[in-house]
Design a protein around this motif. Sequence first.
Motif, PDB file in Angstrom:
ATOM      1  N   PHE A  56      12.389 -68.822  -3.389  1.00 45.89           N
ATOM      2  CA  PHE A  56      13.723 -67.841  -3.189  1.00 45.89           C
ATOM      3  C   PHE A  56      13.441 -67.980  -1.888  1.00 45.89           C
ATOM      4  CE2 PHE A  56      11.092 -64.428  -2.976  1.00 45.89           C
ATOM      5  CZ  PHE A  56      12.297 -63.697  -2.448  1.00 45.89           C
ATOM      6  N   ILE A  57      14.469 -67.809  -0.543  1.00 46.43           N
ATOM      7  CA  ILE A  57      14.741 -67.327   0.960  1.00 46.43           C
ATOM      8  C   ILE A  57      16.557 -66.738   1.117  1.00 46.43           C
ATOM      9  CG2 ILE A  57      16.510 -69.886   1.479  1.00 46.43           C
ATOM     10  CD1 ILE A  57      14.566 -70.195   3.409  1.00 46.43           C
ATOM     11  N   ILE A  58      15.941 -65.787   2.447  1.00 37.09           N
ATOM     12  CA  ILE A  58      16.815 -64.555   2.136  1.00 37.09           C
ATOM     13  C   ILE A  58      17.331 -65.319   3.660  1.00 37.09           C
ATOM     14  CG2 ILE A  58      17.894 -62.563   2.933  1.00 37.09           C
ATOM     15  CD1 ILE A  58      15.571 -61.755   0.981  1.00 37.09           C
ATOM     16  N   ILE A  59      18.695 -65.785   3.653  1.00 34.27           N
ATOM     17  CA  ILE A  59      19.231 -65.996   5.437  1.00 34.27           C
ATOM     18  C   ILE A  59      20.242 -65.439   5.977  1.00 34.27           C
ATOM     19  CG2 ILE A  59      20.124 -67.631   7.033  1.00 34.27           C
ATOM     20  CD1 ILE A  59      18.779 -70.058   4.783  1.00 34.27           C
TER      21      ILE A  59
ATOM     22  N   LYS B  64      16.774 -70.769  -4.699  1.00 27.09           N
ATOM     23  CA  LYS B  64      17.576 -69.988  -4.523  1.00 27.09           C
ATOM     24  C   LYS B  64      18.089 -69.460  -3.193  1.00 27.09           C
ATOM     25  CE  LYS B  64      15.637 -68.407  -9.335  1.00 27.09           C
ATOM     26  NZ  LYS B  64      13.780 -69.818  -8.826  1.00 27.09           N
ATOM     27  N   PHE B  65      18.753 -69.629  -3.067  1.00 25.02           N
ATOM     28  CA  PHE B  65      19.260 -68.794  -1.638  1.00 25.02           C
ATOM     29  C   PHE B  65      20.258 -67.334  -1.667  1.00 25.02           C
ATOM     30  CE2 PHE B  65      18.764 -73.589  -2.097  1.00 25.02           C
ATOM     31  CZ  PHE B  65      18.470 -73.493  -0.636  1.00 25.02           C
ATOM     32  N   ILE B  66      20.168 -66.827  -0.901  1.00 23.27           N
ATOM     33  CA  ILE B  66      21.051 -65.625  -0.677  1.00 23.27           C
ATOM     34  C   ILE B  66      21.190 -65.831   1.094  1.00 23.27           C
ATOM     35  CG2 ILE B  66      20.468 -63.317  -1.043  1.00 23.27           C
ATOM     36  CD1 ILE B  66      18.504 -62.567  -2.957  1.00 23.27           C
ATOM     37  N   LEU B  67      22.490 -65.734   0.581  1.00 25.11           N
ATOM     38  CA  LEU B  67      23.032 -65.668   2.474  1.00 25.11           C
ATOM     39  C   LEU B  67      23.459 -64.301   2.239  1.00 25.11           C
ATOM     40  CD1 LEU B  67      24.951 -69.083   1.723  1.00 25.11           C
ATOM     41  CD2 LEU B  67      22.769 -69.020   2.563  1.00 25.11           C
ATOM     42  N   ILE B  68      23.621 -63.623   3.755  1.00 23.92           N
ATOM     43  CA  ILE B  68      23.608 -62.584   4.059  1.00 23.92           C
ATOM     44  C   ILE B  68      25.170 -62.095   5.123  1.00 23.92           C
ATOM     45  CG2 ILE B  68      23.590 -60.224   4.871  1.00 23.92           C
ATOM     46  CD1 ILE B  68      20.263 -60.188   3.855  1.00 23.92           C
ATOM     47  N   GLY B  69      25.827 -62.059   4.538  1.00 26.23           N
ATOM     48  CA  GLY B  69      27.162 -62.458   5.533  1.00 26.23           C
ATOM     49  C   GLY B  69      28.148 -61.327   6.668  1.00 26.23           C
ATOM     50  N   GLU B  70      27.309 -60.378   6.553  1.00 27.03           N
ATOM     51  CA  GLU B  70      27.879 -59.124   7.112  1.00 27.03           C
ATOM     52  C   GLU B  70      28.464 -59.673   8.731  1.00 27.03           C
ATOM     53  OE1 GLU B  70      24.966 -55.895   5.224  1.00 27.03           O
ATOM     54  OE2 GLU B  70      24.612 -56.615   7.425  1.00 27.03           O
ATOM     55  N   ASN B  71      27.953 -60.107   9.411  1.00 29.46           N
ATOM     56  CA  ASN B  71      28.175 -60.746  10.703  1.00 29.46           C
ATOM     57  C   ASN B  71      29.643 -62.157  10.772  1.00 29.46           C
ATOM     58  OD1 ASN B  71      27.035 -58.394  11.927  1.00 29.46           O
ATOM     59  ND2 ASN B  71      25.274 -59.725  11.639  1.00 29.46           N
ATOM     60  N   ILE B  72      29.498 -62.535   9.534  1.00 24.95           N
ATOM     61  CA  ILE B  72      30.313 -63.518   9.729  1.00 24.95           C
ATOM     62  C   ILE B  72      31.703 -63.007  10.171  1.00 24.95           C
ATOM     63  CG2 ILE B  72      31.672 -64.955   8.287  1.00 24.95           C
ATOM     64  CD1 ILE B  72      28.686 -66.032   8.924  1.00 24.95           C
ATOM     65  N   LEU B  73      32.309 -63.657  10.924  1.00 17.50           N
ATOM     66  CA  LEU B  73      33.388 -63.231  11.389  1.00 17.50           C
ATOM     67  C   LEU B  73      35.035 -63.779  11.322  1.00 17.50           C
ATOM     68  CD1 LEU B  73      32.433 -62.370  15.237  1.00 17.50           C
ATOM     69  CD2 LEU B  73      31.806 -60.790  13.763  1.00 17.50           C
TER      70      LEU B  73
ATOM     71  N   ASP C  41      18.423 -75.047 -11.501  1.00 14.05           N
ATOM     72  CA  ASP C  41      18.259 -73.734 -12.044  1.00 14.05           C
ATOM     73  C   ASP C  41      18.076 -73.070 -11.482  1.00 14.05           C
ATOM     74  OD1 ASP C  41      18.024 -75.291 -14.604  1.00 14.05           O
ATOM     75  OD2 ASP C  41      16.058 -74.932 -14.408  1.00 14.05           O
ATOM     76  N   GLY C  42      18.709 -72.916  -9.924  1.00 13.15           N
ATOM     77  CA  GLY C  42      18.949 -72.048  -9.513  1.00 13.15           C
ATOM     78  C   GLY C  42      19.611 -71.851  -9.029  1.00 13.15           C
ATOM     79  N   TRP C  43      20.989 -70.629  -7.818  1.00 14.70           N
ATOM     80  CA  TRP C  43      22.017 -70.493  -7.108  1.00 14.70           C
ATOM     81  C   TRP C  43      21.893 -70.242  -5.657  1.00 14.70           C
ATOM     82  CZ3 TRP C  43      19.766 -65.775  -5.599  1.00 14.70           C
ATOM     83  CH2 TRP C  43      18.032 -64.874  -6.530  1.00 14.70           C
ATOM     84  N   ILE C  44      23.292 -69.775  -5.664  1.00 15.98           N
ATOM     85  CA  ILE C  44      22.943 -70.043  -4.265  1.00 15.98           C
ATOM     86  C   ILE C  44      24.167 -68.323  -3.755  1.00 15.98           C
ATOM     87  CG2 ILE C  44      24.610 -70.348  -1.952  1.00 15.98           C
ATOM     88  CD1 ILE C  44      24.438 -73.306  -3.564  1.00 15.98           C
ATOM     89  N   VAL C  45      23.732 -67.426  -3.503  1.00 20.96           N
ATOM     90  CA  VAL C  45      24.672 -66.367  -3.559  1.00 20.96           C
ATOM     91  C   VAL C  45      24.964 -65.952  -2.558  1.00 20.96           C
ATOM     92  CG1 VAL C  45      24.020 -63.491  -3.845  1.00 20.96           C
ATOM     93  CG2 VAL C  45      23.665 -65.412  -5.650  1.00 20.96           C
ATOM     94  N   ALA C  46      26.071 -65.337  -1.985  1.00 17.52           N
ATOM     95  CA  ALA C  46      26.988 -65.025  -0.733  1.00 17.52           C
ATOM     96  C   ALA C  46      26.701 -62.974  -0.471  1.00 17.52           C
ATOM     97  CB  ALA C  46      28.401 -65.926   0.156  1.00 17.52           C
ATOM     98  N   ILE C  47      26.102 -62.642   0.000  1.00 18.40           N
ATOM     99  CA  ILE C  47      26.111 -61.203  -0.022  1.00 18.40           C
ATOM    100  C   ILE C  47      26.434 -60.443   1.212  1.00 18.40           C
ATOM    101  CG2 ILE C  47      24.763 -59.194   0.407  1.00 18.40           C
ATOM    102  CD1 ILE C  47      24.344 -60.607  -2.586  1.00 18.40           C
TER     103      ILE C  47
ATOM    104  N   GLY D  18      31.069 -61.101  -3.963  1.00 13.94           N
ATOM    105  CA  GLY D  18      32.094 -60.247  -4.514  1.00 13.94           C
ATOM    106  C   GLY D  18      31.244 -60.272  -5.290  1.00 13.94           C
ATOM    107  N   GLY D  19      32.242 -58.861  -5.738  1.00 13.41           N
ATOM    108  CA  GLY D  19      32.055 -57.506  -7.263  1.00 13.41           C
ATOM    109  C   GLY D  19      31.049 -57.065  -6.399  1.00 13.41           C
ATOM    110  N   HIS D  20      29.765 -57.213  -7.919  1.00 11.53           N
ATOM    111  CA  HIS D  20      28.573 -56.221  -7.749  1.00 11.53           C
ATOM    112  C   HIS D  20      27.585 -56.887  -6.403  1.00 11.53           C
ATOM    113  CE1 HIS D  20      30.587 -54.493 -11.252  1.00 11.53           C
ATOM    114  NE2 HIS D  20      28.611 -54.173 -10.748  1.00 11.53           N
ATOM    115  N   LEU D  21      28.132 -58.555  -6.347  1.00 14.22           N
ATOM    116  CA  LEU D  21      27.417 -58.248  -5.257  1.00 14.22           C
ATOM    117  C   LEU D  21      27.416 -58.273  -3.735  1.00 14.22           C
ATOM    118  CD1 LEU D  21      27.337 -62.535  -6.783  1.00 14.22           C
ATOM    119  CD2 LEU D  21      25.717 -61.064  -6.287  1.00 14.22           C
ATOM    120  N   GLN D  22      27.601 -57.379  -3.353  1.00 14.04           N
ATOM    121  CA  GLN D  22      27.926 -56.348  -2.294  1.00 14.04           C
ATOM    122  C   GLN D  22      26.714 -55.343  -2.265  1.00 14.04           C
ATOM    123  OE1 GLN D  22      29.564 -57.096  -0.033  1.00 14.04           O
ATOM    124  NE2 GLN D  22      31.754 -58.359  -0.222  1.00 14.04           N
TER     125      GLN D  22
END
Length: 192
Positions: free
Chosen positions: A68-71, A103-112, A131-137, A159-163
């Motif tokens: 996994f990676i967190i970006i 497995k990719f976790i993208l953190i987008g609080e600063n996406i304007l 077998d992985g996934w891509i998540v936008a948090i 969305g949903g619980h992914l906040q």
Amino acid sequence: MHQIEPYHNWQQYYDASEDPQSPFYGKEYNYDLYSENIYGYFIDPAWDFFGSETLYMKVLFANYEEGFIIIELIGEWNDAINNDIMHLKRNVVEHVMGTGINKFILIGENILNFHGSDDSYYEEWFEEVEDGWIVAINFRDFVEEEMARFEIDSYINFGGHLQVVNWRTMTPAVFFAGVSQLMQRRLQMGDL
């Protein structure tokens, strides 16, 4: 925008510039020189350029054994003009997938803002994680709505619980475990 820094408290666990498998390996940062900008607004020198003029990133953590990676991202995600997904996919995603990341976790609080186009790179990325996934948090509501309008939610989970507003209080391993658990439930039940 120059005051928005990527989250730095995880540097005790991981530094992309010191990781030989990272696309940013060996990068030297000059924290006294603000040279990168988005639409004429300088951004903190800790953000990494990956080919897009409007979207920058920081790899906060990567674990090759767990895959996994967190970006964290900043700026405007613009596929319509700059084809940002192409730059992200070709210059970062493909590189780290070659190391076993799926497995990719993208953190987008600063996406304007988000400007969509076609979804072919998203579809390609989705198919390649197998077998992985891509998540936008923590993307802003209006950004998620625009992404959904372009059917990006067919490939990236958001969305949903992914906040996960308290992610900064966790270690990278705990954060990943929580997101992974949410994804397992989402994939099993299809309703989170």
